[in-house]
Design a protein around this motif. Structure first.
Motif, mmCIF file in Angstrom:
data_model
loop_
_atom_site.group_PDB
_atom_site.id
_atom_site.type_symbol
_atom_site.label_atom_id
_atom_site.label_comp_id
_atom_site.label_asym_id
_atom_site.label_seq_id
_atom_site.Cartn_x
_atom_site.Cartn_y
_atom_site.Cartn_z
ATOM 1 N N UNK A 27 -18.278 11.588 -0.260
ATOM 2 C CA UNK A 27 -18.149 10.497 -1.245
ATOM 3 C C UNK A 27 -19.335 10.476 -2.197
ATOM 4 N N UNK A 28 -19.855 11.636 -2.515
ATOM 5 C CA UNK A 28 -20.992 11.724 -3.443
ATOM 6 C C UNK A 28 -20.601 11.227 -4.834
ATOM 7 N N UNK A 29 -19.314 11.340 -5.194
ATOM 8 C CA UNK A 29 -18.869 10.839 -6.496
ATOM 9 C C UNK A 29 -19.066 9.328 -6.574
ATOM 10 N N UNK A 30 -18.734 8.625 -5.496
ATOM 11 C CA UNK A 30 -18.921 7.172 -5.452
ATOM 12 C C UNK A 30 -20.411 6.846 -5.418
ATOM 13 N N UNK A 31 -21.165 7.628 -4.670
ATOM 14 C CA UNK A 31 -22.612 7.430 -4.622
ATOM 15 C C UNK A 31 -23.215 7.576 -6.019
ATOM 16 N N UNK A 32 -22.738 8.555 -6.774
ATOM 17 C CA UNK A 32 -23.233 8.739 -8.136
ATOM 18 C C UNK A 32 -23.026 7.512 -8.992
ATOM 19 N N UNK A 33 -21.862 6.910 -8.862
ATOM 20 C CA UNK A 33 -21.593 5.680 -9.611
ATOM 21 C C UNK A 33 -22.565 4.578 -9.188
ATOM 22 N N UNK A 34 -22.769 4.434 -7.880
ATOM 23 C CA UNK A 34 -23.680 3.394 -7.388
ATOM 24 C C UNK A 34 -25.128 3.664 -7.774
ATOM 25 N N UNK A 35 -25.523 4.941 -7.852
ATOM 26 C CA UNK A 35 -26.877 5.247 -8.321
ATOM 27 C C UNK A 35 -27.071 4.723 -9.745
ATOM 28 N N UNK A 36 -26.037 4.864 -10.579
ATOM 29 C CA UNK A 36 -26.126 4.354 -11.948
ATOM 30 C C UNK A 36 -26.219 2.846 -11.998
ATOM 31 N N UNK A 37 -25.446 2.171 -11.156
ATOM 32 C CA UNK A 37 -25.510 0.707 -11.104
ATOM 33 C C UNK A 37 -26.904 0.281 -10.628
ATOM 34 N N UNK A 38 -27.437 0.961 -9.624
ATOM 35 C CA UNK A 38 -28.782 0.647 -9.128
ATOM 36 C C UNK A 38 -29.824 0.851 -10.223
ATOM 37 N N UNK A 39 -29.713 1.953 -10.961
ATOM 38 C CA UNK A 39 -30.663 2.239 -12.040
ATOM 39 C C UNK A 39 -30.575 1.176 -13.129
ATOM 40 N N UNK A 40 -29.368 0.774 -13.492
ATOM 41 C CA UNK A 40 -29.198 -0.276 -14.502
ATOM 42 C C UNK A 40 -29.823 -1.586 -14.046
ATOM 43 N N UNK A 41 -29.543 -1.975 -12.809
ATOM 44 C CA UNK A 41 -30.101 -3.230 -12.300
ATOM 45 C C UNK A 41 -31.629 -3.176 -12.274
ATOM 46 N N UNK A 42 -32.182 -2.033 -11.838
ATOM 47 C CA UNK A 42 -33.634 -1.883 -11.802
ATOM 48 C C UNK A 42 -34.224 -1.977 -13.211
ATOM 49 N N UNK A 43 -33.611 -1.301 -14.164
ATOM 50 C CA UNK A 43 -34.105 -1.345 -15.542
ATOM 51 C C UNK A 43 -34.016 -2.768 -16.105
ATOM 52 N N UNK A 44 -32.945 -3.457 -15.804
ATOM 53 C CA UNK A 44 -32.789 -4.837 -16.283
ATOM 54 C C UNK A 44 -33.787 -5.775 -15.604
ATOM 55 N N UNK A 45 -34.141 -5.493 -14.350
ATOM 56 C CA UNK A 45 -35.200 -6.269 -13.698
ATOM 57 C C UNK A 45 -36.528 -6.034 -14.423
ATOM 58 N N UNK A 46 -36.799 -4.793 -14.770
ATOM 59 C CA UNK A 46 -38.035 -4.477 -15.504
ATOM 60 C C UNK A 46 -38.036 -5.197 -16.853
ATOM 61 N N UNK A 47 -36.890 -5.232 -17.521
ATOM 62 C CA UNK A 47 -36.785 -5.962 -18.789
ATOM 63 C C UNK A 47 -37.131 -7.430 -18.576
ATOM 64 N N UNK A 48 -36.578 -8.033 -17.541
ATOM 65 C CA UNK A 48 -36.830 -9.448 -17.251
ATOM 66 C C UNK A 48 -38.301 -9.652 -16.902
ATOM 67 N N UNK A 49 -38.857 -8.741 -16.093
ATOM 68 C CA UNK A 49 -40.269 -8.817 -15.715
ATOM 69 C C UNK A 49 -41.181 -8.672 -16.931
ATOM 70 N N UNK A 50 -40.709 -7.955 -17.927
ATOM 71 C CA UNK A 50 -41.473 -7.769 -19.155
ATOM 72 C C UNK A 50 -41.522 -9.045 -20.004
ATOM 73 N N UNK A 51 -40.595 -9.959 -19.728
ATOM 74 C CA UNK A 51 -40.538 -11.204 -20.496
ATOM 75 C C UNK A 51 -39.279 -11.335 -21.330
ATOM 76 N N UNK A 52 -38.448 -10.295 -21.332
ATOM 77 C CA UNK A 52 -37.195 -10.346 -22.078
ATOM 78 C C UNK A 52 -36.207 -11.245 -21.346
ATOM 79 N N UNK A 53 -35.327 -11.879 -22.101
ATOM 80 C CA UNK A 53 -34.305 -12.745 -21.519
ATOM 81 C C UNK A 53 -32.962 -12.461 -22.183
ATOM 82 N N UNK A 54 -31.871 -12.641 -21.438
ATOM 83 C CA UNK A 54 -30.544 -12.451 -22.046
ATOM 84 C C UNK A 54 -30.356 -13.417 -23.217
#
Length: 132
Positions: A27-54
């Protein structure tokens, strides 16, 4: 109307990364999708930590975008104490290259193993960088 969920990008990033790592080899194909979701969430956390807001305007808000659009929007909106770091990620052409939310609708055979390994590395790196 659907359920409103409390947003916690940090915990979401870790949860998706752990889930991706736990999937069997077949199920590496599904894992690949989840890696992308994890990366997006991490990047968005960094954005929030930087002071950015939706902004609340989903169309032009990187908090509501996915890779590659997320990186494009981030190039125009990166701000705050981690802005230079965010711009490095946004300008990294290899970061999450080939990852797309549309893969969730595919049969999985088009998702290359070499991409998945790169996405895994990117997700792990971004998760490690969440707290600066």
């Amino acid at each position: 109307m659907g359920q409103a969920y409390a947003i916690d990008m940090r915990r979401a990033a870790i949860r998706h990364l752990v889930a991706a790592e736990a999937l069997p080899e077949g199920r590496r194909d599904v894992a690949g999708y989840l890696f992308g979701v994890a990366a997006e969430c991490a990047l968005k956390h960094i954005m929030f930590d930087s002071g950015m807001r939706p902004s609340g305007v989903r169309r032009d808000d990187p908090f509501f975008a996915h890779f590659e659009e997320l990186k494009t929007l981030l190039r125009d909106t990166a701000a705050g104490r981690r802005a230079s770091e965010l711009l490095r990620y946004a300008n990294d052409q290899g970061l999450m290259q080939h990852w797309d939310t549309d893969m969730r609708y595919s049969h999985g055979n088009d998702i290359e193993s070499k991409w998945i390994e790169k996405w895994r590395g990117h997700a792990k790196y971004l998760v490690e960088r969440m707290d600066g």
